[in-house]
Design an enzyme around this catalytic site. Structure first.
Site, PDB file in Angstrom:
ATOM      1  N   CYS A 117       0.822  -1.220   0.000  1.00  0.00           N
ATOM      2  CA  CYS A 117       0.000   0.000   0.000  1.00  0.00           C
ATOM      3  C   CYS A 117       0.850   1.261   0.000  1.00  0.00           C
ATOM      4  CB  CYS A 117      -0.929  -0.004   1.201  1.00  0.00           C
ATOM      5  SG  CYS A 117      -1.925  -1.488   1.238  1.00  0.00           S
ATOM      6  N   HIS A 266      -3.351   6.873   2.575  1.00  0.00           N
ATOM      7  CA  HIS A 266      -3.816   5.547   2.132  1.00  0.00           C
ATOM      8  C   HIS A 266      -5.177   5.217   2.753  1.00  0.00           C
ATOM      9  CE1 HIS A 266      -4.263   1.432   1.243  1.00  0.00           C
ATOM     10  NE2 HIS A 266      -3.897   0.993   2.431  1.00  0.00           N
ATOM     11  N   ASN A 296     -10.492  -0.434   0.306  1.00  0.00           N
ATOM     12  CA  ASN A 296      -9.033  -0.304   0.309  1.00  0.00           C
ATOM     13  C   ASN A 296      -8.499  -0.832  -1.025  1.00  0.00           C
ATOM     14  OD1 ASN A 296      -6.282  -0.707   0.632  1.00  0.00           O
ATOM     15  ND2 ASN A 296      -6.432  -1.502   2.716  1.00  0.00           N
TER      16      ASN A 296
HETATM   17  N1  ACO Z   1     -17.986  -9.201  10.006  1.00  0.00           N
HETATM   18  C1  ACO Z   1     -18.434  -9.538  11.234  1.00  0.00           C
HETATM   19  N2  ACO Z   1     -17.591  -9.816  12.266  1.00  0.00           N
HETATM   20  C2  ACO Z   1     -16.276  -9.742  12.015  1.00  0.00           C
HETATM   21  C3  ACO Z   1     -15.753  -9.401  10.760  1.00  0.00           C
HETATM   22  C4  ACO Z   1     -16.679  -9.125   9.731  1.00  0.00           C
HETATM   23  N3  ACO Z   1     -16.301  -8.770   8.488  1.00  0.00           N
HETATM   24  N4  ACO Z   1     -14.404  -9.391  10.826  1.00  0.00           N
HETATM   25  C5  ACO Z   1     -14.081  -9.726  12.084  1.00  0.00           C
HETATM   26  N5  ACO Z   1     -15.217  -9.941  12.806  1.00  0.00           N
HETATM   27  C6  ACO Z   1     -15.320 -10.329  14.203  1.00  0.00           C
HETATM   28  C7  ACO Z   1     -14.090 -11.048  14.694  1.00  0.00           C
HETATM   29  O1  ACO Z   1     -14.167 -12.422  14.398  1.00  0.00           O
HETATM   30  C8  ACO Z   1     -14.142 -10.753  16.165  1.00  0.00           C
HETATM   31  O2  ACO Z   1     -15.075 -11.630  16.741  1.00  0.00           O
HETATM   32  P1  ACO Z   1     -14.766 -12.264  18.202  1.00  0.00           P
HETATM   33  O3  ACO Z   1     -14.688 -11.081  19.130  1.00  0.00           O
HETATM   34  O4  ACO Z   1     -15.953 -13.156  18.416  1.00  0.00           O
HETATM   35  O5  ACO Z   1     -13.459 -12.973  18.063  1.00  0.00           O
HETATM   36  C9  ACO Z   1     -14.736  -9.344  16.247  1.00  0.00           C
HETATM   37  O6  ACO Z   1     -15.400  -9.138  14.978  1.00  0.00           O
HETATM   38  C10 ACO Z   1     -13.697  -8.257  16.440  1.00  0.00           C
HETATM   39  O7  ACO Z   1     -12.636  -8.468  15.494  1.00  0.00           O
HETATM   40  P2  ACO Z   1     -11.412  -7.492  15.409  1.00  0.00           P
HETATM   41  O8  ACO Z   1     -10.455  -7.980  14.353  1.00  0.00           O
HETATM   42  O9  ACO Z   1     -10.862  -7.272  16.780  1.00  0.00           O
HETATM   43  O10 ACO Z   1     -12.135  -6.165  14.895  1.00  0.00           O
HETATM   44  P3  ACO Z   1     -11.603  -4.689  14.906  1.00  0.00           P
HETATM   45  O11 ACO Z   1     -12.503  -3.842  15.687  1.00  0.00           O
HETATM   46  O12 ACO Z   1     -10.118  -4.633  15.182  1.00  0.00           O
HETATM   47  O13 ACO Z   1     -11.806  -4.277  13.375  1.00  0.00           O
HETATM   48  C11 ACO Z   1     -10.558  -4.052  11.351  1.00  0.00           C
HETATM   49  C12 ACO Z   1     -11.180  -5.002  12.334  1.00  0.00           C
HETATM   50  C13 ACO Z   1     -11.648  -3.203  10.731  1.00  0.00           C
HETATM   51  C14 ACO Z   1      -9.884  -4.856  10.256  1.00  0.00           C
HETATM   52  C15 ACO Z   1      -9.527  -3.136  12.070  1.00  0.00           C
HETATM   53  O14 ACO Z   1      -8.680  -3.908  12.890  1.00  0.00           O
HETATM   54  C16 ACO Z   1      -8.684  -2.368  11.117  1.00  0.00           C
HETATM   55  O15 ACO Z   1      -9.170  -1.550  10.360  1.00  0.00           O
HETATM   56  N6  ACO Z   1      -7.362  -2.549  11.156  1.00  0.00           N
HETATM   57  C17 ACO Z   1      -6.469  -1.902  10.223  1.00  0.00           C
HETATM   58  C18 ACO Z   1      -6.463  -2.725   8.995  1.00  0.00           C
HETATM   59  C19 ACO Z   1      -5.783  -2.041   7.885  1.00  0.00           C
HETATM   60  O16 ACO Z   1      -5.549  -0.869   7.912  1.00  0.00           O
HETATM   61  N7  ACO Z   1      -5.458  -2.841   6.896  1.00  0.00           N
HETATM   62  C20 ACO Z   1      -4.864  -2.434   5.716  1.00  0.00           C
HETATM   63  C21 ACO Z   1      -3.546  -1.727   5.871  1.00  0.00           C
HETATM   64  S1  ACO Z   1      -2.326  -2.182   4.788  1.00  0.00           S
HETATM   65  C22 ACO Z   1      -3.036  -2.545   3.431  1.00  0.00           C
HETATM   66  O17 ACO Z   1      -3.839  -1.780   2.987  1.00  0.00           O
HETATM   67  C23 ACO Z   1      -2.729  -3.799   2.695  1.00  0.00           C
END
Ligand code: ACO
Length: 342
Positions: A117, A266, A296
């Site tokens: 990215c 990004h 993204n």
């Molecule tokens: N739908 C429903 N539930 C979900 C989903 C989904 N799509 N994805 C995860 N969950 C669940 C998980 O299983 C977890 O359940 P549990 O508590 O029973 O175990 C719960 O939701 C919480 O999961 P987390 O991963 O802790 O969720 P979080 O609040 O951290 O959000 C997210 C996830 C949106 C991905 C966040 O962590 C984020 O944005 N991180 C940055 C990611 C990023 O920037 N990536 C790209 C950067 S580099 C690049 O672009 C390649």
């Protein structure tokens, strides 16, 4: 401040290409256990574009490139250099020469650059060096990714985040003899970073499978693995590293944060964009956001956001901007610039 000994390198055109087919959050709930109610508040994403199987990454990249060239009023044969920032090329020997051929940019050398990215930001920084040294005059930087072809569509933690797209910019070294302007122009500051100790946080890797070849000789064979991500850790990394690198790049350019009209960060998550604005004390209205409709799009997200603002007239010639990439590697980087020929 930019060194007096280097010529000015300007960004003079931007373009974007997004496939038509659209996948809404509600559609995803038919694939995996998820919902618009979960995805939207956590990410700011409602829908993303998917490249149809009969089209290629090169088609998408070429479309974005043509738009940027048209805006810059540069003919493909005037290009000396083409960089294609991508992590999802169908040909791992590189696809930039195919973009060069499709454009008819017969005078340009073309090669790929991979930094996930951050690829677009690293590629603009690389192209700038070729222009500043005087080797080349005009460069095209294209960022294109088709992450829909690499995600595991049964993994709800990643498949809801990504979309396909391409963005491109044209860079030009100022012709000798131009009268000096009162304000510094073009690329004003560059800061780039890598930290391989975080490489496990985001991967799009090959697995090596061992198999017997002949006699007792064994050989490794690659097999593609889908994207893996530790979302929480990437989030923590981003909200710390991004404001820090923006501040450093602005300091290097001698530009105060409040003078910047557009931050093109990004597009990974709206919550990351909001947290960055808060930490910098910047008006959130100055943070470009196209996440809602495109998700993204990896390296392409920065030029797609820039193209959106330029097209809507929110960012114009003479405006100051910061482009920021961050992601797998880990890699991150920022470029401060004054847009266009003011
Ligand atoms: N739908 C429903 N539930 C979900 C989903 C989904 N799509 N994805 C995860 N969950 C669940 C998980 O299983 C977890 O359940 P549990 O508590 O029973 O175990 C719960 O939701 C919480 O999961 P987390 O991963 O802790 O969720 P979080 O609040 O951290 O959000 C997210 C996830 C949106 C991905 C966040 O962590 C984020 O944005 N991180 C940055 C990611 C990023 O920037 N990536 C790209 C950067 S580099 C690049 O672009 C390649």
């Amino acid at each position: 401040m930019p060194s007096d000994s280097f010529p000015t390198v300007r960004l003079v055109g931007v373009g974007a290409a997004l496939p038509d087919p659209c996948l809404h959050n509600d559609d995803l709930s038919q694939l995996v256990e998820t919902s618009d109610e979960w995805i939207w508040p956590r990410t700011g994403i409602r829908e993303r574009r998917i490249l149809p199987p009969q089209l290629s990454l090169v088609d998408l990249a070429t479309q974005a490139a043509r738009q940027a060239l048209a805006q810059a009023q540069v003919h493909p044969q005037e290009l000396d250099l083409i960089l294609l920032a991508t992590s999802t090329s169908a040909d791992r020997f590189g696809s930039a020469p195919q973009v060069q051929a499709a454009l008819g940019a017969t005078q340009a050398v073309a090669f790929d650059l991979t930094a996930a990215c951050t690829g677009f930001v690293f590629a603009v920084a690389t192209a700038t060096q070729f222009l500043q040294t005087g080797l080349y005059r005009r460069a095209l930087v294209v960022a294109a990714d088709v992450l829909s072809r690499t995600v595991d569509w049964t993994d709800r933690t990643t498949c809801v985040l990504f979309g396909d797209g391409a963005g491109a910019v044209v860079l030009e070294r100022e012709a000798a003899g131009l009268s000096p302007l009162d304000k510094p122009q073009g690329i004003l500051g560059i800061e780039l970073r890598s930290d391989g100790s975080g490489s496990e946080l985001l991967t799009l890797s090959m697995e090596t499978e061992a198999r017997p070849l002949v006699g007792s000789l064994r050989v490794g064979q690659y097999r593609c693995r889908p994207i893996t991500m530790n979302g929480r850790e990437v989030y923590k990394f981003a909200v710390q590293a991004v404001p820090e690198i923006i501040e450093k790049s602005l300091f290097r350019a001698g530009i105060p944060a409040e003078a910047v009209q557009g931050y093109f960060v990004h597009q990974a998550n709206q919550r990351i964009l909001d947290a960055v604005a808060k930490r910098l004390g910047v008006d959130p209205a100055r943070m470009a956001s196209v996440l809602e409709h495109y998700g993204n799009t990896s390296g392409a997200s920065v030029p797609i956001a820039l193209a959106d603002w330029v097209e809507k007239g929110r960012f114009g010639p003479g405006d100051l901007g910061v482009m920021v990439g961050f992601g797998a590697g880990l890699t991150w980087g920022a470029i401060v610039f004054r847009w266009g020929k003011s």
